[in-house]
Enzyme design. Sequence first.
Site, PDB file in Angstrom:
ATOM      1  N   GLN A 166       0.932  -1.151   0.136  1.00  0.00           N
ATOM      2  CA  GLN A 166      -0.120  -0.114   0.103  1.00  0.00           C
ATOM      3  C   GLN A 166       0.727   1.086  -0.131  1.00  0.00           C
ATOM      4  OE1 GLN A 166      -2.539  -2.302   3.296  1.00  0.00           O
ATOM      5  NE2 GLN A 166      -3.207  -0.246   3.172  1.00  0.00           N
ATOM      6  N   PHE A 171      -5.795  -4.327   3.319  1.00  0.00           N
ATOM      7  CA  PHE A 171      -6.812  -4.157   4.435  1.00  0.00           C
ATOM      8  C   PHE A 171      -5.601  -3.571   5.548  1.00  0.00           C
ATOM      9  CE2 PHE A 171      -8.542  -7.749   2.235  1.00  0.00           C
ATOM     10  CZ  PHE A 171      -9.802  -7.099   1.972  1.00  0.00           C
ATOM     11  N   GLU A 224       0.532  -1.642   4.598  1.00  0.00           N
ATOM     12  CA  GLU A 224       0.869  -0.185   4.892  1.00  0.00           C
ATOM     13  C   GLU A 224       2.242  -0.121   5.298  1.00  0.00           C
ATOM     14  OE1 GLU A 224      -2.010   1.933   6.930  1.00  0.00           O
ATOM     15  OE2 GLU A 224      -0.533   3.485   7.384  1.00  0.00           O
ATOM     16  N   ARG A 266      -5.803   7.282  16.980  1.00  0.00           N
ATOM     17  CA  ARG A 266      -7.053   7.109  16.299  1.00  0.00           C
ATOM     18  C   ARG A 266      -8.018   6.490  17.164  1.00  0.00           C
ATOM     19  NH1 ARG A 266      -9.608   7.769  11.426  1.00  0.00           N
ATOM     20  NH2 ARG A 266      -7.897   8.855  10.330  1.00  0.00           N
ATOM     21  N   ARG A 268      -7.904  -1.853   8.650  1.00  0.00           N
ATOM     22  CA  ARG A 268      -9.038  -1.456   8.195  1.00  0.00           C
ATOM     23  C   ARG A 268      -9.938  -0.604   9.569  1.00  0.00           C
ATOM     24  NH1 ARG A 268     -13.022  -4.277   3.958  1.00  0.00           N
ATOM     25  NH2 ARG A 268     -14.044  -2.299   2.757  1.00  0.00           N
ATOM     26  N   PHE A 270      -8.098   1.167  11.724  1.00  0.00           N
ATOM     27  CA  PHE A 270      -6.775   1.795  12.286  1.00  0.00           C
ATOM     28  C   PHE A 270      -6.891   2.295  13.838  1.00  0.00           C
ATOM     29  CE2 PHE A 270      -2.833   4.761  12.070  1.00  0.00           C
ATOM     30  CZ  PHE A 270      -2.125   3.919  11.405  1.00  0.00           C
ATOM     31  N   ALA A 296      -6.080   5.226   5.638  1.00  0.00           N
ATOM     32  CA  ALA A 296      -6.882   6.233   6.187  1.00  0.00           C
ATOM     33  C   ALA A 296      -8.126   6.615   5.456  1.00  0.00           C
ATOM     34  CB  ALA A 296      -6.206   7.333   6.398  1.00  0.00           C
ATOM     35  N   GLU A 339     -13.074   2.356   5.080  1.00  0.00           N
ATOM     36  CA  GLU A 339     -13.039   1.923   6.648  1.00  0.00           C
ATOM     37  C   GLU A 339     -14.182   2.031   7.352  1.00  0.00           C
ATOM     38  OE1 GLU A 339      -9.349   4.427   7.033  1.00  0.00           O
ATOM     39  OE2 GLU A 339      -8.469   2.520   8.134  1.00  0.00           O
TER      40      GLU A 339
HETATM   41  N1  MTE Z   1     -11.256  -2.994  -0.214  1.00  0.00           N
HETATM   42  C1  MTE Z   1     -10.722  -4.135  -0.781  1.00  0.00           C
HETATM   43  N2  MTE Z   1     -11.247  -4.681  -1.526  1.00  0.00           N
HETATM   44  N3  MTE Z   1      -9.502  -4.442  -0.499  1.00  0.00           N
HETATM   45  C2  MTE Z   1      -8.671  -3.789   0.821  1.00  0.00           C
HETATM   46  O1  MTE Z   1      -7.340  -4.312   0.949  1.00  0.00           O
HETATM   47  N4  MTE Z   1      -8.696  -2.067   2.182  1.00  0.00           N
HETATM   48  C3  MTE Z   1      -9.233  -1.258   3.011  1.00  0.00           C
HETATM   49  C4  MTE Z   1     -10.463  -0.438   2.327  1.00  0.00           C
HETATM   50  N5  MTE Z   1     -11.343  -1.220   1.620  1.00  0.00           N
HETATM   51  C5  MTE Z   1      -9.428  -2.782   1.291  1.00  0.00           C
HETATM   52  C6  MTE Z   1     -10.354  -2.477   0.845  1.00  0.00           C
HETATM   53  C7  MTE Z   1      -8.513  -0.200   3.668  1.00  0.00           C
HETATM   54  S1  MTE Z   1      -7.822  -0.727   5.321  1.00  0.00           S
HETATM   55  C8  MTE Z   1      -8.358   0.975   3.059  1.00  0.00           C
HETATM   56  S2  MTE Z   1      -7.689   2.387   4.289  1.00  0.00           S
HETATM   57  C9  MTE Z   1      -9.108   1.390   2.192  1.00  0.00           C
HETATM   58  O2  MTE Z   1      -9.481   0.544   1.309  1.00  0.00           O
HETATM   59  C10 MTE Z   1      -7.827   2.210   1.179  1.00  0.00           C
HETATM   60  O3  MTE Z   1      -8.394   2.580  -0.044  1.00  0.00           O
HETATM   61  P1  MTE Z   1      -9.251   3.849  -0.384  1.00  0.00           P
HETATM   62  O4  MTE Z   1      -8.449   4.955   0.437  1.00  0.00           O
HETATM   63  O5  MTE Z   1      -9.009   4.072  -1.824  1.00  0.00           O
HETATM   64  O6  MTE Z   1     -10.411   3.675  -0.032  1.00  0.00           O
HETATM   65  N1  HPA Z   2      -4.688   5.719   9.071  1.00  0.00           N
HETATM   66  C1  HPA Z   2      -3.777   4.997   8.330  1.00  0.00           C
HETATM   67  N2  HPA Z   2      -2.416   5.158   8.381  1.00  0.00           N
HETATM   68  C2  HPA Z   2      -2.079   6.351   9.027  1.00  0.00           C
HETATM   69  C3  HPA Z   2      -2.910   7.001  10.005  1.00  0.00           C
HETATM   70  C4  HPA Z   2      -4.379   6.703   9.683  1.00  0.00           C
HETATM   71  O1  HPA Z   2      -5.120   7.569  10.244  1.00  0.00           O
HETATM   72  N3  HPA Z   2      -2.355   7.960  10.529  1.00  0.00           N
HETATM   73  C5  HPA Z   2      -0.916   7.706  10.231  1.00  0.00           C
HETATM   74  N4  HPA Z   2      -0.722   6.678   9.396  1.00  0.00           N
HETATM   75 MO1  MOS Z   3      -6.169   1.044   5.890  1.00  0.00          MO
HETATM   76  S1  MOS Z   3      -6.122   0.285   7.758  1.00  0.00           S
HETATM   77  O1  MOS Z   3      -5.876   2.741   6.598  1.00  0.00           O
HETATM   78  O2  MOS Z   3      -5.005   0.580   5.205  1.00  0.00           O
END
Ligand code: MTE
Ligand code: HPA
Ligand code: MOS
Length: 779
Positions: free
Chosen positions: A216, A247, A251, A329, A361, A363, A532, A734
């Site tokens: 990520q 997920f 990260e 958080r 997801r 956090f 995030a 999330e």
């Molecule tokens: N959806 C799918 N299909 N696969 C993933 O790994 N990760 C989740 C969410 N949805 C995830 C997912 C998490 S932890 C985050 S932070 C967000 O997607 C990140 O993507 P976005 O910021 O584009 O929503």
């Molecule tokens: N979410 C995910 N990653 C991060 C965050 C958060 O709020 N802050 C710093 N790293």
């Molecule tokens: Mo999502 S836990 O912020 O990768």
Amino acid sequence: MNKPLDLPVDAAVPQVGPVVGTSRVHESAALHVSGEATYIDDIAEAQGTLHAALGLSPVAHGRLLSIDLALLKKQPGVVAVLTALDFPGENNCGPLLHDDPILAEGDLRYLGQPVFAIIATDRELARRAAGLAKSAIQFEALEPVLTAEAAHALSQYVLPPMHLTRGEPQAELARAPYRLDGEWAVGGQEQFYLEGQISYALPQENRGLLVHCSTQHPSEMQQLIAKAMGWQAHQVQVQCRRMGGGFGGKESQSALFACVAALAATKLRRPVKLRVDRDDDFQITGRRHGFDYRWQVGFDDAGHILAAEVDLISNCGHSADLSAPVMARALCHFDNAYWLPHVAMHGYCAKTNTQSNTAFRGFGGPQGALAIEMIIDSVARRLGLDPLLVRQRNFYKSDGSGQDMTPYGQRVEDNIIQPLTDRLLETSEYAKRREEITAFNAASPVLKKGLALTPVKFGISFNVVHLNQAGALVHVYTDGSVLVNHGGTEMGQGLNTKVAQVVAHELGVGLNQVRASATDTQKVANTSATAASTGSDLNGKAAQDAARKIKQRLATLAAKLLGGAAEDVRFGGDHVHANGTRMPFTELVSKAYFERIQLWSDGFYTTPGLHWDRAKLQGKPFYYYAYGAAVAEVLVDTLTGENRVTRADVLHDVGQSLNPALDIGQVEGAFVQGMGWMTMEELVWHPKTGMLSTHAPSTYKIPTANDSPPDFRVALYDQPNRADSIHRSKAVGEPPLLLPFAVLLAIKDAVAATGPARCDPHLRAPATAEAVLDALAGH
Ligand code: MTE
Ligand code: HPA
Ligand code: MOS
């Protein structure tokens, strides 16, 4: 119910009409289902590719005395054995603190910690040699600390404790008409991405390196590899076309694998792939932090919370990783949707001899909000009130009463929790079903039903201000086709589709004209993790910025060619409209090229108005909030403890959706994933050795399609974001993970139906059959 999806469109048919705000299939959907989508292990292997495997610590805590390299080197197929001493730079892959060795050095910190890397001619031989870790590693065993509770008792932390207080909680607790205290705990959760951690490193000329990494956070992988190698960042190129899920687990924790592959490839001047299998992935990497809570709450007879004090103890594992922002958080989500006039929160980041826990997801947000939901449920049961009523009475208000200020000093200005909940109560027929369930339970001695509603308020933005930035590149080629590249990564969530929609909308072309390319540190530099939930907020705006710059130049030319003013030129339906006439987009682009007009641009975005004092835990960490609520109905067998969700109604706020189909998919997926955490995903470490016993799908159960609610009604609360986000949408990744708290509380509701009036069963999470039986036995 869900809107029907657009079917994949024939690439030859131009699409007209609006693009943003419509349900479009995931840009890779057809590739996903046909098997054509390329994940890292699908990349054709370059000639001479070697394979790495990691030798893992056989003890949870010890002093590393020696490694029998001779034994390892003579195994069939082994080309090299690497240890911590082989890193020319820093042996560290910690994202924030430098406390995370790539390979063990000096001490052994958890059972499963990588100690050495075997590089062999094929993967099976590498794994076989790595399997000799037990005989090859000499150590002196030390006493491990295996639980957060034990670490907390020893004041053993990875970070200093964090305190967030408002008002006078102690005095108000003493003064409150009713007081309740309790202890509770929630377990961790494994990300269980379908594609495990993997990196494939290929040496390039002049001390350069290309690393394909399932991550990520390509930019951080680049930085950490460069530091480990003692190099400059420009020597390392990290690429990720897509992940098979992240997920949060990729990260920061993709770094160890990226650094080992990078070292091996550089040292041996051969391409090296490191793909860990599921069991090793479980043993090596961390997951969602389990939390222990101790709380005290003061309230009145209507259930208004007057004061609360809570200890939140997170199990961080052996290193800090992202535990600081996770705890921050958690502290900023303990309020969830509720105004807590006097509150004290104490966050302790316990250091244990286990895997280092990390992003998952939500956090920390889920762990914070879950605590207040459990507390409110207990308050309601003690008062003999429907928990729904107590929830509503404590909601943040937007009536000028001042009950809109969070404990961390941000005003809740966009509060829609009351109208959203009201609408869900109506569509889910909560009141009627509450009566039906009471009647059912009165007549059913063994099977009991339960019902619960829980709300969600989730803060959107990285809670570290500088991370809220993004860049993008948009290229318009001379044939009018468009390529967009941005700093975000695709993990299945549909980010590339949304960003492409934004670009198509801006340029007025069909979505099939726009293609997104792999995330690459050589394209957009210094990116933040895709995390995030900010992916589309940040990268969508950056791509819009880039597209608008190109559009501006094209508009000037169109006005020159067609007449009228550049400001009045409109882009839409694959045409450019000016002065009452129009020209195909492709024709204008071609003309622009011959006029020597730049047809590509960069774009950049930073979220406005954020400020945060990390020491005081005060400021405005979030650009806006996303809201939602869920009603869950469950059926519990009180003889076996088995439980099922029979119906779930969800109303979730995604602002003005960029793509309703993708958003509903995110809400459904997050709900089921959160439900897994609440009901079945149980992590068990051996209490003496610290071995993670649940390291495979045979013992660690994640929900399947069959576990999703048979009656699942997901709707989007279609109101534009009050903040100026990309097309007034809201982040969705999330927040919906918190919705299935309703499932846990519905199970508790069913258990309570078997006890005396005003009982408050002690149900732990996950609410497995065993946990339900224990709660039933506790009456
Ligand atoms: N959806 C799918 N299909 N696969 C993933 O790994 N990760 C989740 C969410 N949805 C995830 C997912 C998490 S932890 C985050 S932070 C967000 O997607 C990140 O993507 P976005 O910021 O584009 O929503
Ligand atoms: N979410 C995910 N990653 C991060 C965050 C958060 O709020 N802050 C710093 N790293
Ligand atoms: Mo999502 S836990 O912020 O990768």
